[in-house]
Design a protein around this motif. Structure first.
Motif, PDB file in Angstrom:
ATOM      1  N   HIS A 124       0.886  -1.049   0.018  1.00 59.54           N
ATOM      2  CA  HIS A 124      -0.051   0.063  -0.261  1.00 59.54           C
ATOM      3  C   HIS A 124       0.195   1.130  -0.045  1.00 59.54           C
ATOM      4  O   HIS A 124       1.313   1.196   0.782  1.00 59.54           O
ATOM      5  CB  HIS A 124      -1.110   0.060   1.253  1.00 59.54           C
ATOM      6  N   TRP A 136      -5.002  -9.256   2.550  1.00 61.42           N
ATOM      7  CA  TRP A 136      -5.657  -8.361   2.058  1.00 61.42           C
ATOM      8  C   TRP A 136      -7.020  -9.564   1.878  1.00 61.42           C
ATOM      9  O   TRP A 136      -6.221 -11.021   0.861  1.00 61.42           O
ATOM     10  CB  TRP A 136      -6.229  -7.568   1.130  1.00 61.42           C
ATOM     11  N   THR A 189      -9.380  -6.538  -7.951  1.00 60.61           N
ATOM     12  CA  THR A 189      -9.699  -5.758  -7.149  1.00 60.61           C
ATOM     13  C   THR A 189     -10.517  -6.272  -6.290  1.00 60.61           C
ATOM     14  O   THR A 189     -11.272  -6.941  -6.444  1.00 60.61           O
ATOM     15  CB  THR A 189     -10.807  -4.432  -8.105  1.00 60.61           C
ATOM     16  N   ARG A 209     -13.678  -2.699   2.676  1.00 62.37           N
ATOM     17  CA  ARG A 209     -13.086  -1.992   2.216  1.00 62.37           C
ATOM     18  C   ARG A 209     -12.473  -2.429   0.683  1.00 62.37           C
ATOM     19  O   ARG A 209     -12.695  -3.497   0.293  1.00 62.37           O
ATOM     20  CB  ARG A 209     -11.587  -1.633   3.112  1.00 62.37           C
ATOM     21  N   ARG A 211      -9.914  -2.563  -2.316  1.00 62.75           N
ATOM     22  CA  ARG A 211      -8.288  -2.996  -2.498  1.00 62.75           C
ATOM     23  C   ARG A 211      -8.418  -2.904  -3.820  1.00 62.75           C
ATOM     24  O   ARG A 211      -8.762  -4.250  -4.040  1.00 62.75           O
ATOM     25  CB  ARG A 211      -7.715  -4.436  -1.788  1.00 62.75           C
ATOM     26  N   GLU A 213      -5.366  -2.809  -6.102  1.00 62.68           N
ATOM     27  CA  GLU A 213      -4.121  -2.823  -6.024  1.00 62.68           C
ATOM     28  C   GLU A 213      -2.999  -2.209  -6.650  1.00 62.68           C
ATOM     29  O   GLU A 213      -1.222  -1.983  -6.283  1.00 62.68           O
ATOM     30  CB  GLU A 213      -3.141  -4.098  -5.429  1.00 62.68           C
ATOM     31  N   GLN A 215      -3.769   0.702  -7.478  1.00 63.38           N
ATOM     32  CA  GLN A 215      -4.174   2.282  -7.061  1.00 63.38           C
ATOM     33  C   GLN A 215      -3.131   2.783  -5.645  1.00 63.38           C
ATOM     34  O   GLN A 215      -2.851   2.538  -4.908  1.00 63.38           O
ATOM     35  CB  GLN A 215      -4.823   2.281  -7.244  1.00 63.38           C
ATOM     36  N   LYS A 219      -7.276   5.695  -2.727  1.00 61.69           N
ATOM     37  CA  LYS A 219      -8.420   4.993  -3.992  1.00 61.69           C
ATOM     38  C   LYS A 219      -8.974   3.849  -3.400  1.00 61.69           C
ATOM     39  O   LYS A 219      -9.195   2.691  -3.948  1.00 61.69           O
ATOM     40  CB  LYS A 219      -7.829   4.543  -5.069  1.00 61.69           C
ATOM     41  N   GLN A 220      -8.611   3.570  -1.850  1.00 61.39           N
ATOM     42  CA  GLN A 220      -9.138   2.486  -1.321  1.00 61.39           C
ATOM     43  C   GLN A 220      -9.749   2.427  -0.189  1.00 61.39           C
ATOM     44  O   GLN A 220      -9.122   2.796   0.796  1.00 61.39           O
ATOM     45  CB  GLN A 220      -7.696   1.433  -0.936  1.00 61.39           C
ATOM     46  N   LYS A 222     -12.341   2.448   2.888  1.00 60.65           N
ATOM     47  CA  LYS A 222     -12.733   1.703   3.690  1.00 60.65           C
ATOM     48  C   LYS A 222     -13.939   2.853   4.145  1.00 60.65           C
ATOM     49  O   LYS A 222     -14.691   3.119   3.731  1.00 60.65           O
ATOM     50  CB  LYS A 222     -12.061   2.516   5.316  1.00 60.65           C
TER      51      LYS A 222
END
Ligand SMILES: Nc1nc2c(c(=O)[nH]1)N[C@H]1C(S)=C(S)[C@@H](COP(=O)(O)O)O[C@H]1N2
Ligand SMILES: [Mo]
Length: 255
Positions: A124, A136, A189, A209, A211, A213, A215, A219-220, A222
């Motif tokens: 991240h 994740w 995603t 949330r 994810r 990945e 980005q 852009k993640q 929650k």
């Protein structure tokens, strides 16, 4: 042959030329210099610029997992409604999928958990200049979208979150973000409900949330409770595709 260094500085020049670096908003003075100074962040952006639409983000091993993954932005929505949902283990939480879809959905956490899952260990990158590696687990957003059956006009997913954000304005704003359908359908995603093998902790976005990945961190989203399929995000918020984008930040993730 350009060496790596000149490649990176040309990338930074491109970023500046694209008008992305010429911001004056006071809010940006904090993270822009740090962001532009972060080779990692520039690297990731350049990678995305040249990568094909279906490239995969790098995945790591368990040994690479950051022991204490930092939590950033909202660490609990703090509303009565959210606290009540959390107190009940999110049994009453539902994910709504609506907008430009043939079949609007309302899915419980148990229903999401019953779908085929994907687990991925990824890095991240926050634009504030820090990175953490975490594992994740969740359902691929593509599977949920397939159930809802987006209409041909649908081009973006809008993710609505449960955390109120302070913008100094009179109307209440909640965090929101968008992903285009290529990013939304990407195999990495996820609607993630677990992190490092445990239920997603509240600071990281419980119960679910996104994810995405390839980005950057913002852009993640929650605390997601609704995914709306839209043809354009021009009339969502201030029309720039996300909460932070609407605060004056250019859209790094949208390429
Ligand atoms: N709902 C919501 N989503 C959010 C944020 C937020 O404040 N609220 N912050 C974003 C930013 S800037 C980052 S870096 C990541 C932080 O995720 P983490 O707390 O799991 O590290 O969440 C993103 N998603
Ligand atoms: Mo971030």
């Amino acid at each position: 042959m350009p060496d790596r260094r000149s490649f990176l500085s040309r990338s930074a020049a491109f970023v500046a030329a694209a008008g992305l670096g010429g911001c004056t908003d006071i809010n940006q003075t904090e993270w822009w210099p740090r962001f532009l100074g972060s080779a990692d962040a520039v690297n990731k952006w350049v990678e995305r610029l040249f990568a094909g639409g279906w490239s995969l983000a790098r995945e790591y091993s368990k040994a690479d997992i950051t022991p204490a993954f930092r939590a950033n932005g909202t660490t609990s929505p703090g509303t009565d409604r959210y606290n009540a949902l959390a107190a009940n283990g999110f049994a009453d939480w539902r994910l709504t999928v609506n907008g430009l879809v043939e079949r609007p959905l309302s899915l419980s956490l148990a229903q999401l958990r019953a779908m085929p899952a994907r687990t991925q260990i990824t890095r991240h990158d926050c634009v504030e200049g820090w990175s953490c590696i975490g594992e994740w687990t969740g359902v691929q957003l593509a599977r949920v979208l397939a159930m809802a059956s987006p209409r041909p006009e649908a081009r973006y997913c809008v993710f609505y979150c449960m955390d109120p954000m302070d913008t100094g304005g009179l109307t209440q704003t909640f965090y929101y973000e968008t992903l285009d359908l290529v990013e939304s359908m990407h195999p990495q995603t996820l609607l993630a409900y677990a992190m490092n093998g445990e239920n997603l902790p509240i600071p990281h976005g419980a119960p679910v949330r996104v994810r995405a990945e390839r980005q950057l961190g913002y852009k993640q989203p929650k605390y997601v409770e609704r995914v709306e399929l839209v043809a354009s995000y021009s009339d969502i918020g201030n029309g720039n595709g996300g909460f932070w984008e609407d605060q004056g930040y250019e859209q790094w993730g949208g390429i």
